[in-house]
Motif scaffolding. Structure first.
Motif, short mmCIF file in Angstrom:
data_model
loop_
_atom_site.label_atom_id
_atom_site.label_comp_id
_atom_site.label_asym_id
_atom_site.label_seq_id
_atom_site.Cartn_x
_atom_site.Cartn_y
_atom_site.Cartn_z
N PRO A 196 0.81 -1.23 0.00
CA PRO A 196 0.00 0.00 0.00
C PRO A 196 0.84 1.28 0.00
N GLN A 197 1.94 1.28 0.76
CA GLN A 197 2.74 2.51 0.85
C GLN A 197 3.73 2.66 -0.32
N GLY A 198 3.83 1.65 -1.16
CA GLY A 198 4.77 1.69 -2.29
C GLY A 198 4.22 2.50 -3.45
N SER A 199 4.94 2.46 -4.58
CA SER A 199 4.51 3.35 -5.68
C SER A 199 4.50 2.69 -7.05
N MET A 200 4.69 1.36 -7.11
CA MET A 200 4.77 0.74 -8.45
C MET A 200 3.44 0.77 -9.21
#
Ligand code: HEM
Length: 407
Positions: A183-187
Motif C-alpha cells: 500500500p505505501q509503495g509506488s509501483m
C-alpha cells in the motif's frame, strides 16, 4: 551533466542529424510469424491474435480525448500529487481519466502477495548484478530495438534523452523495491502513469513527420508486441544472464522474479493472454519477439552515447572504457556492434576472464585470492553506477507529454 558527457551528447546529435536521411533506408527488423500459444500465458487462453496489431483499447481513447481537450499542464500538476499505491486518483482530474485510472490500478486477481514479497528481497542479495544488467544490459539493448529507439527519440522526452533513457532502466529497478506493490509503495502509480504516457505517445507520434518517415509502416507506436519486446529485454534477459554468469538463483526466487514482472506487464496494460506463465514460455516468446527485431539505427547509436555519457558522469569518464567493455561482454559483439559500442580488444578479454571469477567468489564458490585486481575495479565502478543511476531514493517523476520532440 558535465562537459564531457554534454560534448558526447552534442556529437551524437550532430551525427544523428547527418544520418537522419539514412534512417529512411533502415528496414524495420524482420518479424517472425506469431505462433506463441495463449495457453502458455497467465490467462491460459486467448484468441491468439498477433500482438503486433493490438494496442491498448482502454487507455488509448481516453488519453486521445484528454489530449484533444488540452489542459495537460493542470492534469500533470494533479498527477504529481498521486504517489502511493493506496491513494485514490486525485479528485481534480477529468472524470474519464479518473475512471480509467481507478480501473487500471486494480491488481490482477492472480497477483500473489507472497511471491511479490519474495521478489522484493532478491534485489537486496543480487542488487549489483540486477542493477548492472538493467542499466548496462537492458538499457543499452533498448538502443538496439529500432521501434523503441525511434519512439523515444522523436517523442517529447527525446529532447532530454539522458533523463528519458534512465527512466525505463530505473523502472526495472523500482519493480524490485521492497514495498513496490505494497500500500505505501509506488509501483502501481508508476505503472499506471507509464501506461497513460504510452497511450499519449500513441496519439502524438503519428503526428510527427520524423517518426512517420521512420516507422516502417507501423500506423501507431507501442503495440503490445513492442511492450513485450522491452519486457523481455528487461526481465527475460536479466534472468538469462544471471543464470549464464552462475549467479545462484533458487527456483522459488526465479518464480518470484517472473511473477513481479508478470504483474508489472499487466499493470502496464499488457493483456493477460500475452503474459508468459513460465520462464520456458517467456524464453520461447522472447526468441520469437525480441531476437529478430534487434537492429542498428542512427537514433539507437545516438542513445547509446547518451547512456554511456551518464556513466561518464559518475567518475569524470575514468571508468568509461571499462564500463563500455563490460557492456560489450554482457551484450555480446553482435549487439555491441549494432549500437556502436567501441571495440575493447584489451579490456574485454580481461573482463571475460575476471568476471566469472568475481561472480564465483561472491556466490561463495571460490576463495578470495583467485580474483584478478581488475575485477575489483570493475565491481566498484558497477556499484557506483547502480547506486547513483538506478538506486536513487526518489521515485521516477512521470508526466503526460502534450507534444512530440520539437523539430
Ligand atoms: C515513457 C517504461 C515500453 C516508448 C515511459 C516511461 C516509463 C516507461 C517509466 C515514463 C518516462 C517519462 O516520464 O519520461 C517502459 C517499460 C516498458 C516500456 C517498463 C516495457 C516493459 C516501451 C516501448 C516503447 C516505449 C515498447 C516504444 C516502442 C516510450 C516513449 C515514452 C515512454 C516514447 C515517452 C517519452 C516522453 O516523451 O517522455 N516508458 N516503457 N516504451 N515510453 Fe516506455
Amino acid at each position: 551533466m558535465n562537459g564531457f558527457s554534454r560534448r558526447k551528447v552534442l556529437t551524437a546529435g550532430g551525427v544523428l542529424g547527418a544520418l537522419g536521411a539514412l534512417s529512411l533506408a533502415t528496414p524495420a527488423g524482420a518479424r517472425s510469424l506469431w505462433t506463441w500459444a495463449p495457453d502458455e500465458s497467465v490467462a491460459g487462453t486467448g484468441a491468439g491474435v498477433d500482438p503486433q496489431w493490438v494496442w491498448d483499447d482502454e487507455a488509448d481513447p481516453v488519453l486521445a480525448a484528454v489530449l484533444d481537450r488540452g489542459g495537460i499542464s493542470a492534469i500533470n500538476d494533479q498527477l504529481a500529487t498521486w504517489t502511493r499505491n493506496d491513494q485514490a486518483p486525485p479528485a481534480g482530474l477529468p472524470a474519464d481519466l479518473r475512471e480509467f485510472m481507478d480501473s487500471a490500478r486494480q491488481m490482477p486477481s492472480w497477483a500473489d502477495a507472497d511471491k511479490l514479497d519474495r521478489a522484493s528481497r532478491i534485489n537486496s542479495t543480487k542488487g549489483i548484478y540486477i542493477g548492472a544488467l538493467y542499466g548496462l544490459g537492458s538499457g543499452l539493448m533498448s538502443t538496439a530495438i529500432p521501434r523503441e529507439s525511434r519512439a523515444v527519440y522523436y517523442s517529447k522526452g527525446g529532447a532530454n534523452m539522458k533523463d528519458r533513457i534512465a527512466k525505463t532502466a530505473k523502472l526495472g529497478y523500482d519493480i524490485g523495491a521492497t514495498d513496490a506493490y505494497l500500500p505505501q509503495g509506488s509501483m502501481i502509480v508508476t505503472a499506471v502513469k507509464t501506461r497513460m504516457v504510452h497511450a499519449a505517445v500513441r496519439h502524438l507520434l503519428p503526428q510527427s513527420p520524423a517518426w512517420t518517415q521512420t516507422s516502417g509502416g507501423q500506423p501507431t507506436p507501442i503495440s503490445q508486441a513492442d511492450i513485450l519486446v522491452t519486457w523481455h529485454s528487461l526481465a527475460t534477459f536479466v534472468m538469462r544472464k544471471m543464470k549464464e554468469w552462475g549467479v545462484r538463483v533458487s527456483d522459488a526466487d526465479a518464480a518470484a522474479y517472473l511473477h513481479v514482472w508478470q504483474v508489472s506487464a499487466h499493470m502496464l496494460g499488457v493483456r493477460d493472454e500475452y503474459i508468459p506463465a513460465s520462464w520456458d514460455a517467456a524464453n520461447a516468446q522472447s526468441k520469437q519477439l525480441l531476437d529478430p527485431v534487434l537492429g542498428s539505427t542512427p537514433e539507437g547509436k545516438a542513445l547509446t552515447q547518451v547512456l554511456l555519457g551518464i556513466v561518464a558522469e559518475i567518475d569524470a569518464g575514468l571508468t568509461r572504457d571499462l564500463i563500455s567493455a563490460f557492456s560489450r561482454y554482457t551484450l555480446g559483439d553482435r549487439i555491441g556492434d549494432m549500437i556502436g559500442l567501441a571495440q575493447e580488444p584489451i579490456l574485454e578479454p580481461l573482463i571475460a576472464a575476471a568476471w566469472p571469477l568475481l561472480v564465483a567468489f561472491r556466490e561463495g564458490l571460490i576463495p578470495l585470492p583467485a580474483i584478478p585486481a581488475i575485477a575489483w575495479t570493475l565491481e566498484e565502478a558497477l556499484r557506483q553506477f547502480v547506486l547513483l543511476f538506478l538506486n536513487e531514493a526518489q521515485p521516477i517523476a512521470i508526466s503526460i507529454p502534450d507534444t512530440n520532440r520539437p523539430a
